[in-house]
Design an enzyme around this catalytic site. Structure first.
Site, PDB file in Angstrom:
ATOM      1  N   PRO A 154       0.838  -1.325  -0.019  1.00 31.49           N
ATOM      2  CA  PRO A 154       0.226   0.156   0.146  1.00 31.49           C
ATOM      3  C   PRO A 154       0.883   1.091  -0.096  1.00 31.49           C
ATOM      4  O   PRO A 154       1.769   1.174   0.940  1.00 31.49           O
ATOM      5  CB  PRO A 154      -0.601  -0.216   1.379  1.00 31.49           C
ATOM      6  CG  PRO A 154      -0.057  -1.079   2.045  1.00 31.49           C
ATOM      7  CD  PRO A 154       0.573  -2.011   1.194  1.00 31.49           C
TER       8      PRO A 154
ATOM      9  N   ARG B  97      -0.478  -5.370   9.440  1.00 29.93           N
ATOM     10  CA  ARG B  97       1.042  -4.981   9.088  1.00 29.93           C
ATOM     11  C   ARG B  97       1.562  -4.450  10.168  1.00 29.93           C
ATOM     12  O   ARG B  97       1.030  -3.553  11.179  1.00 29.93           O
ATOM     13  CB  ARG B  97       0.828  -3.772   7.881  1.00 29.93           C
ATOM     14  CG  ARG B  97       2.499  -3.454   7.454  1.00 29.93           C
ATOM     15  CD  ARG B  97       2.307  -2.487   6.355  1.00 29.93           C
ATOM     16  NE  ARG B  97       3.814  -2.536   5.548  1.00 29.93           N
ATOM     17  CZ  ARG B  97       4.117  -1.768   4.648  1.00 29.93           C
ATOM     18  NH1 ARG B  97       3.270  -0.548   4.025  1.00 29.93           N
ATOM     19  NH2 ARG B  97       5.238  -2.059   4.134  1.00 29.93           N
TER      20      ARG B  97
ATOM     21  N   ALA C 216      -3.186   3.066   2.604  1.00 35.05           N
ATOM     22  CA  ALA C 216      -3.700   3.095   3.917  1.00 35.05           C
ATOM     23  C   ALA C 216      -4.865   4.243   3.691  1.00 35.05           C
ATOM     24  O   ALA C 216      -4.945   5.275   2.930  1.00 35.05           O
ATOM     25  CB  ALA C 216      -2.810   3.927   4.759  1.00 35.05           C
TER      26      ALA C 216
ATOM     27  N   LEU D 233      13.463  -1.846   0.648  1.00 33.24           N
ATOM     28  CA  LEU D 233      14.512  -1.917  -0.276  1.00 33.24           C
ATOM     29  C   LEU D 233      14.815  -3.323  -0.901  1.00 33.24           C
ATOM     30  O   LEU D 233      15.910  -3.688  -0.982  1.00 33.24           O
ATOM     31  CB  LEU D 233      15.504  -1.165   0.448  1.00 33.24           C
ATOM     32  CG  LEU D 233      15.362   0.266   0.729  1.00 33.24           C
ATOM     33  CD1 LEU D 233      16.943   0.644   1.290  1.00 33.24           C
ATOM     34  CD2 LEU D 233      15.317   1.043  -0.575  1.00 33.24           C
TER      35      LEU D 233
ATOM     36  N   TYR E 285       1.344   5.027  13.324  1.00 33.32           N
ATOM     37  CA  TYR E 285      -0.143   5.338  13.091  1.00 33.32           C
ATOM     38  C   TYR E 285      -0.724   4.913  14.332  1.00 33.32           C
ATOM     39  O   TYR E 285      -0.088   4.397  15.122  1.00 33.32           O
ATOM     40  CB  TYR E 285      -0.786   5.022  11.792  1.00 33.32           C
ATOM     41  CG  TYR E 285      -0.110   5.796  10.765  1.00 33.32           C
ATOM     42  CD1 TYR E 285       0.033   7.146  10.566  1.00 33.32           C
ATOM     43  CD2 TYR E 285       0.377   5.210   9.646  1.00 33.32           C
ATOM     44  CE1 TYR E 285       0.476   7.746   9.617  1.00 33.32           C
ATOM     45  CE2 TYR E 285       1.121   5.621   8.529  1.00 33.32           C
ATOM     46  CZ  TYR E 285       1.304   7.057   8.616  1.00 33.32           C
ATOM     47  OH  TYR E 285       1.907   7.790   7.617  1.00 33.32           O
TER      48      TYR E 285
ATOM     49  N   CYS F 170       0.528   5.663  -0.093  1.00 31.37           N
ATOM     50  CA  CYS F 170      -0.581   6.817   0.041  1.00 31.37           C
ATOM     51  C   CYS F 170      -0.271   7.356  -1.152  1.00 31.37           C
ATOM     52  O   CYS F 170       0.910   7.754  -1.636  1.00 31.37           O
ATOM     53  CB  CYS F 170      -0.234   7.439   1.337  1.00 31.37           C
ATOM     54  SG  CYS F 170      -0.770   6.460   2.834  1.00 31.37           S
TER      55      CYS F 170
ATOM     56  N   ARG G 245       8.188   1.615  -3.759  1.00 32.31           N
ATOM     57  CA  ARG G 245       8.790   2.426  -4.390  1.00 32.31           C
ATOM     58  C   ARG G 245       9.356   1.868  -5.778  1.00 32.31           C
ATOM     59  O   ARG G 245       9.349   2.370  -6.770  1.00 32.31           O
ATOM     60  CB  ARG G 245      10.064   3.139  -3.835  1.00 32.31           C
ATOM     61  CG  ARG G 245       9.646   4.010  -2.770  1.00 32.31           C
ATOM     62  CD  ARG G 245      10.668   4.526  -1.954  1.00 32.31           C
ATOM     63  NE  ARG G 245      10.370   5.640  -0.994  1.00 32.31           N
ATOM     64  CZ  ARG G 245       9.962   5.064   0.293  1.00 32.31           C
ATOM     65  NH1 ARG G 245       9.983   4.014   0.723  1.00 32.31           N
ATOM     66  NH2 ARG G 245       9.806   6.177   1.521  1.00 32.31           N
TER      67      ARG G 245
ATOM     68  N   GLN H 148      -5.957  -1.561   2.809  1.00 31.45           N
ATOM     69  CA  GLN H 148      -5.205  -1.420   4.227  1.00 31.45           C
ATOM     70  C   GLN H 148      -6.366  -0.440   4.940  1.00 31.45           C
ATOM     71  O   GLN H 148      -6.423   0.681   4.423  1.00 31.45           O
ATOM     72  CB  GLN H 148      -3.928  -0.919   4.115  1.00 31.45           C
ATOM     73  CG  GLN H 148      -3.040  -0.756   5.247  1.00 31.45           C
ATOM     74  CD  GLN H 148      -1.830  -0.186   5.246  1.00 31.45           C
ATOM     75  OE1 GLN H 148      -1.669   1.095   4.977  1.00 31.45           O
ATOM     76  NE2 GLN H 148      -0.804  -0.943   5.613  1.00 31.45           N
TER      77      GLN H 148
END
Length: 371
Positions: free
Chosen positions: A23, A231, A57, A302, A183, A25, A325, A100
């Protein structure tokens, strides 16, 4: 035979391979509702050939958003707008779709990253008063959140349950409960953010109590044959914070409640964190969780190269890898990984002719002629 491209089951949900689109944003919704950007963005990822696509999210209430532009699933308008996007995705791709569900807690009321990401004051345009386990701000100088009282806790649980019901009506294949990245649920877990002195603070069991209650509420509100998983941030990267030993106990408690998988990330609860970034820097945490539970474990962080992802799964460090990413940079990452590892992958028939000559069996079902 590539292990990355072997099927995997999350409960009764079968994935064609072990690549998960994490996920991410987008900060591009209007009053919580997705629009054309989400259709384009998610459309690319739905055609990627990954085994699972997890929507970003998604706030369970308006004040649970990170920013005023966050995706939400707390209104009929949100549900209808997301339904439009999901209908388009399903028409073009067989990829399973999960969502999510999240509450930002004290990290809410913030500007989008490209606007600096700073907190918006409660009395400023677009801002609101945030909530948290304790009246302790995320960063020095920020507005202190309101500590959730009994009624507030009940409301958050209910908001998660109602959002799960909306997700069920939308036909989503699974739910990931967001208890990571600083969060709200992570805030309850971490002693850096949770300074309560009631049944929801202090000991590890008390700090886990509310996140487990939220998981139970989501699990009860979502069809039993569709998976719900969590998660987590395995460490705060701050001395005295949440750590991997606590994460293992949390994961074991979740397994006992019917959790379908654990998605292991790290960090996010404190600006004081010190993260040693490097390829696969979070994988060792996933490996420690995997050794302690009898659940699929998803690693992230990564992971950029096909050989790297293959090794993580083949060596038993995790059951699947999640990419974020790397997928934004290369939405066809699973195609290229399949070519590198000698596997096969889904691609829409409109793209079959892009199959390289040296990989003529790359795409599942690819067969076409041309006049």
């Amino acid at each position: 035979m590539s292990q990355l491209f072997q099927p995997l089951s999350l409960g009764e949900l079968r994935l064609a391979n072990r690549i998960v689109v994490a996920p991410m944003c987008q900060y591009s919704a209007v009053d919580g509702s997705p629009g054309d950007w989400h259709l384009i963005h998610l459309g690319q990822l739905a055609l990627s050939g990954a085994g699972l696509l997890v929507l970003e999210a998604t706030a369970v209430s308006a004040d649970g958003r990170i920013s005023p532009q966050d995706l939400g699933l707390y209104s009929d308008a949100n549900e209808a707008a997301l339904g439009r996007v999901l209908q388009a995705l399903r028409a073009q791709s067989p990829i399973p779709l999960a969502i999510q569900l999240s509450h930002a807690g004290r990290k809410g009321s913030s500007r989008a990253p490209w606007e600096g990401g700073a907190q918006i004051a409660p009395d400023a345009p677009g801002g609101w008063k945030t909530v948290a386990p304790s009246a302790w701000p995320h960063a020095e100088g920020e507005d202190a959140p309101a500590a959730l009282d009994r009624e507030g806790l009940a409301q958050v649980r209910q908001d998660f349950a109602v959002a799960a019901q909306r997700a069920a009506r939308l036909g989503l294949d699974g739910i990931e409960v967001h208890a990571a990245h600083g969060y709200l649920l992570h805030q309850f877990l971490s002693p850096l953010a949770n300074r309560r002195e009631d049944a929801y603070g202090g000991s590890l069991q008390n700090r886990m109590r509310f996140p487990l209650e939220v998981f139970d509420a989501v699990r009860a509100a979502f069809p039993a044959n569709r998976p719900v998983w969590v998660r987590v941030s395995a460490t705060d990267w701050v001395a005295g914070g949440w750590d991997v030993e606590s994460t293992v106990q949390f994961a074991q408690a979740l397994q006992a409640r019917g959790c379908a998988a654990i998605h292991v990330s790290t960090g996010g609860v404190s600006p004081a964190q010190s993260i040693p970034l490097g390829p696969g820097y979070q994988v060792s945490f996933a490996q420690q969780v995997k050794a302690a539970v009898d659940l699929p474990v998803i690693a992230v962080g990564l992971i950029t190269e096909p050989e790297q992802a293959e090794a993580i799964v083949a060596n038993g460090q995790a059951d699947a890898v999640a990419l974020a990413r790397a997928m934004l940079y290369d939405p066809r990452w699973p195609w290229h990984a399949a070519a590198t590892l000698g596997a096969r992958v889904f691609a829409p028939k409109q793209y079959w002719r892009s199959q390289p000559r040296e990989h003529k069996h790359l795409f599942e079902g690819a067969s076409f002629g041309q006049r």
